[in-house]
Design a protein around this motif. Structure first.
Motif, short mmCIF file in Angstrom:
data_model
loop_
_atom_site.label_atom_id
_atom_site.label_comp_id
_atom_site.label_asym_id
_atom_site.label_seq_id
_atom_site.Cartn_x
_atom_site.Cartn_y
_atom_site.Cartn_z
N ASN A 72 0.80 -1.22 0.00
CA ASN A 72 0.00 0.00 0.00
C ASN A 72 0.84 1.28 0.00
O ASN A 72 0.46 2.28 -0.61
CB ASN A 72 -0.88 -0.08 1.25
N ARG B 268 4.02 1.48 -1.13
CA ARG B 268 5.17 1.39 -2.05
C ARG B 268 4.82 1.90 -3.43
O ARG B 268 3.65 1.95 -3.81
CB ARG B 268 5.60 -0.07 -2.19
N GLY C 236 -4.87 -2.21 -1.92
CA GLY C 236 -4.87 -0.81 -1.52
C GLY C 236 -3.80 0.06 -2.15
O GLY C 236 -3.55 1.16 -1.70
N VAL C 237 -3.17 -0.42 -3.23
CA VAL C 237 -2.17 0.43 -3.89
C VAL C 237 -2.91 1.43 -4.77
O VAL C 237 -3.77 1.05 -5.57
CB VAL C 237 -1.20 -0.41 -4.74
N ASP C 238 -2.59 2.67 -4.61
CA ASP C 238 -3.23 3.72 -5.39
C ASP C 238 -2.77 3.62 -6.84
O ASP C 238 -1.59 3.37 -7.10
CB ASP C 238 -2.79 5.06 -4.80
N THR D 51 -2.05 5.73 -8.92
CA THR D 51 -0.97 6.64 -9.30
C THR D 51 0.39 6.16 -8.78
O THR D 51 1.40 6.77 -9.05
CB THR D 51 -1.23 8.06 -8.78
#
Ligand code: FES
Ligand code: FES
Ligand SMILES: [Fe+2]
Lengths: 434, 471
Positions: free
Chosen positions: B250, B252, B274-276, B278
């Motif tokens: 999340n 990184r 949960g990694v955005d 962008t």
């Protein structure tokens, strides 16, 4: 950290000594017969003498939150902080410390710095140009013909300052309460990972609430009214302040979600070595505190409609955005939310018995780029709305306190922190008047 | 015989905060020695000749080719970028075949550079490369290009590097780069392969992970059967696997490279943990997904330079082609006085369109030479706009505004032009312009000689005048 110079300001109990005996007895009785578990009698919110006592006994004696590091990152940066009759200059000195100076010229008393914030070398009074060093020493006063003028006697009055984990506190008492350092030891490890020294101000809001400062604080210390905060309720669990057994049916589902989110958050905190336990010493110590790290709803990252981050740059050396909010309440004038992506600080500065300045500051990583990493509108939306709603609640109460029909009402179980705040306040004033 | 050494000092090294690429400071300086070191900073894509100096067989049917530039200059690039190489697969044929290959070496060792090529027996180019490129082979290249690369400075420098199969090549460059630099970083590599013995660079990755506490490497065998003794992970990418190797994914920056299916899955899963979006950078080795661009400005700058150079070269096209070494036997184009590009030794194919104002001619783009151009005035006209584009093969006139991208308008009108990146990088939309003036904003997807031969990339071009297009 600040070296501080003690200049005796006034003798203890000065105001009490000047009050007519009858009035003093009346006021002392009000404090003495305060009904535990109930809101205060009307004069506490409306009476100008009690306001003066508050300024002397609370704001004149205790450590108050003044600003954060981000507001004065470079030597020479300053903010002025006004409350009650006081005006302080909070100035970053060349050694990296913070000087707290009374913003009152030693010539004829003019305000020395008139802006809310800025950068300065020496401090020049606008009236007759008396010039002070950043340490407050009078270094120049044109004095044609004067022979006996000793500049050494006219430095700006200094007060105590402390910088802890990026928060700057001021105390104008001759001898500040000694337990602040212990409180600092409690909160420092919670805050340090957010590294406020590497943040910048994304937005600062000053609102004047038409209410006594204690009503502002009381309102902050409970979430019984959180139904009135639809924006905030998206991310903040409205079960705040409740415990098992107190959960109303309509919040049961939210409560279950809250519990699960909390246990996930605690796992994460253990993995990263972040403290999360609740420490609650709101009225059991002089520098009263409550701190904890609590889960947020949705993605659990920030105060947004879906709980997703509002700034794309993590603070400090945090490794994860899903860190909920580390929240801190300090007596007498502040509360804070530390998230993975931003920090919100709240400072309460009384103006008079029925007006209070509430300063809200949103901080993001200092390398976050506006418009790319964060949108100030979105970043500030939830708390701007919430502040407006809270302002309205406070003002309703202030109006009520002015009515002859007002009488103190009982605090509910979920309002135990309000009681703790009031209890803290009453004790501190009584100690001062004694 | 294994000698067991007792390890004493197990303390962590002390490091400066974050990562900074070595050219970062030099690029900001204009003084003295630093000025001279500018050559080491990635600046803009260039066309250059490079000589193969070494070939290294790798596991998994891959081969690393080590090159150095013929002019002796270092090759400045960013870890993760690629070069476009012209391979003369058809020997004497006029047109070499262009292919893009990620650089697998680190830009901190800029005097030589590597590309690593997986041999696809059904492919046109890679078997040829494996069989023919040897020490001494000289190839024409263009680069560096690509927006899939590490940032020049990153005070957080926490990465999750996802690679599948040959997707390891740019990831390898990133790992090598980080390993060669001082500074705090936290790198997790998750590498999917098809067979236990097929993980290219696994020895070096294991070594790096063993000496550099910043780097952790995980292998997974995809969905193949697992041989005895396999100690890695097994199975395709899942959210649980991501959580296992990087519970803090999340927070990184994620760089992922591999086939399209793998990357599509990765996108989904990363979102789940949960990694955005962008924070996700992807390099698609196949398919039509668009490379995520974080460094738009930087790339645009590079494109400006590239265009400037291209124009310069185009102006002196004759000199340019004459200056190219002919001894390598790759191709020997001739530029005649009328501007016709011809491949020597081969029958001359000239397309001489009758469109008014046409002064550019070009060889046919692989298709049948037009016997006679149809009359554009008989075509249907669609759309609105102040300019007219005539698509000669499709037989349609399209009205266009000078601000519109030609490819989009063409697609809307039903003109079939292939396109991948839509950002002027991949070259797949390349078509021949028979007349008219365009403004092109490419990012290395086209070469100067192609531009001077009348080709352009409609995805990143707008029209300045009426146009006649061979499509
Ligand atoms: S009041 Fe400040 S110089 Fe006179
Ligand atoms: S679509 Fe890639 S260059 Fe045009
Ligand atoms: Fe509220």
């Amino acid at each position: 950290m600040t070296a501080s110079v003690n200049v005796p300001l006034n003798s203890r109990g000065k105001l009490a000594a000047t009050l007519p005996a009858e009035q003093l007895a009346e006021i002392t009785a009000l404090f003495e017969f305060r009904r535990t578990g109930h809101s205060l009698d009307a004069p506490f919110y409306t009476d100008s003498t009690i306001f003066k006592i508050d300024m002397e006994a609370i704001f004149g004696q205790h450590w108050i939150f003044a600003a954060s590091t981000a507001e004065l990152p470079e030597p020479g940066d300053y903010v002025t902080v006004d409350y009650g009759p006081y005006s302080l200059i909070v100035l970053r000195n060349d050694d990296g410390g913070v000087n707290i100076l009374h913003n009152v010229c030693r010539h004829r008393g003019a305000r020395v710095l008139t802006d809310a914030a800025g950068t300065t070398g020496n401090l020049v009074c606008g009236y007759h140009s008396w010039t002070y060093s950043p340490e407050g020493n009078l270094i120049h006063a044109s004095a044609p013909g004067e022979t006996k003028f000793d500049k050494g006697c006219f430095g700006l009055k200094r007060a105590h300052g402390r910088e802890v984990a990026g928060l700057i506190f001021a105390c104008i008492a001759d001898e500040p309460p000694a337990d602040f350092d212990e409180t600092a030891k409690i909160f420092e490890p919670y805050l340090a990972p957010h590294d406020l020294s590497k943040t910048k101000i994304a937005y600062q809001q000053n609102i004047i609430e038409e209410g006594n400062w204690k009503l502002v604080m009381e309102n902050n210390r409970e979430c019984y009214h959180c139904d009135g905060h639809p924006e905030l309720a998206c991310s903040l669990f409205p079960t705040w302040g409740l415990t098992e057994g107190l959960i109303p049916a309509h919040l049961q589902e939210v409560w279950d979600r809250n519990k699960e989110a909390q246990s996930t958050l605690e796992d994460r905190c253990r993995r990263y070595g972040l403290p999360y336990e609740v420490v609650e010493q709101l009225d059991t110590r002089i520098a009263g505190i409550r701190i904890s790290r609590e889960s947020l709803d949705g993605d659990g990252e920030s105060f947004s409609p879906d709980g997703h981050r509002l700034s794309k740059k993590l603070l400090g050396d945090l490794r994860d955005f899903r860190l909920g909010r580390c929240s801190m309440h300090l007596q007498p004038n502040s509360w804070f939310h530390f998230l993975g992506d931003h920090v919100v600080t709240f400072g309460v500065f009384p103006i008079n018995e029925h007006q209070t300045l509430v300063r809200t500051t949103w901080l993001v990583a200092d390398d976050a780029v506006e418009g790319i990493d964060y949108d100030p509108e979105k970043l500030t939306y939830t708390w701007k709305q919430t502040n407006l709603q809270d302002k309205a609640f406070v003002e309703l109460c202030q109006q009520g306190a002015g009515s002859p029909a007002y009488e103190p009402g009982p605090y509910m179980k979920s309002e135990y922190q309000v009681e703790a705040f009031i209890n803290w306040y009453v004790q501190r004033v009584q100690e001062h008047l004694a | 015989m294994i000698e067991v050494l007792t390890e004493t000092g197990t303390q962590e090294p002390q490091r400066i905060r974050g990562l900074e690429m070595p050219w970062n400071r030099v690029m900001g300086s204009n003084e003295g020695a630093a000025r001279a070191a500018h050559a080491l900073g990635p600046w803009h894509p260039q066309e250059f000749m490079a000589e193969c100096v070494e070939t290294v067989p790798e596991a998994g049917g891959m081969m690393t080719f080590v090159f150095r530039r013929c002019d002796g200059a270092p090759l400045a690039f960013r870890a993760g970028q690629y070069v476009n190489v012209a391979f003369p697969v058809n020997g004497e044929e006029p047109e070499p075949v262009d292919r893009s290959y990620s650089l697998s070496s680190s830009p901190t060792e800029p005097w030589t550079f590597n590309i690593t090529v997986k041999c696809d027996p059904t492919g046109l180019v890679s078997p040829w490369v494996h069989a023919n490129v040897k020490p001494g082979t000289v190839l024409e290249m263009l680069g560096p290009v690509g927006a899939f690369h590490l940032p020049d400075a990153d005070r957080r420098a926490r990465y999750l590097l996802l690679a599948a199969g040959a997707g390891i090549t740019p990831i390898m460059s990133m790992v090598r780069t980080i390993h060669s630099l001082p500074g705090q970083a936290d790198v997790v590599v998750l590498y999917h392969g098809a067979a236990a013995g097929g993980f290219a660079f696994h020895k070096e990755l294991a070594y790096t992970a063993s000496v550099d506490s910043r780097v952790k490497v995980f292998y997974s065998l995809g969905d193949r059967s697992i041989p005895d003794g396999w100690e890695g992970l097994s199975g395709r990418l899942t959210a649980a696997m991501l959580e296992e190797v990087a519970p803090d994914a999340n927070g990184r920056q994620v760089y992922a490279c591999g086939p399209e299916g793998y990357l599509n899955t990765a996108t989904e899963l990363l979102k789940k943990v949960g990694v955005d979006d962008t924070s996700i950078y992807m390099e698609f080795f196949s398919g039509d997904r668009q490379t995520l661009l974080e460094y738009q400005a930087e790339v645009a700058l590079a494109a400006d330079f590239a265009e400037g150079i291209a124009e310069e070269i185009a102006e002196s096209a004759e000199d340019y082609y004459e200056s190219q070494p002919t001894a390598f036997g790759l191709y020997e184009p001739v530029y005649d006085a009328d501007g016709t590009l011809e491949a020597s030794g081969l029958p001359l194919e000239i397309v001489a369109p009758e469109a008014p104002g046409s002064d550019a001619s070009a060889e046919s783009a692989g298709g049948e030479p037009e016997a006679a151009s149809p009359d554009a005035s008989s075509f249907d006209t669609v759309g609105t706009g102040s300019l007219t584009m005539s698509f000669m093969r499709t037989g349609i006139n399209v009205r266009i505004e000078p601000s519109e991208r030609i490819l989009e308008v063409a697609h809307r009108a039903g003109v079939r032009i292939g396109a991948n990146c839509k950002e002027g990088m991949c070259g797949s939309c390349k078509v021949v312009k028979l007349s008219g003036e365009i403004e092109m904003n490419h990012q290395g997807g086209i070469r100067a000689r192609e531009i001077s031969a009348g080709k352009f990339l409609p995805c990143c071009s707008t029209a300045r005048t009426d146009m006649v297009i061979d499509a």
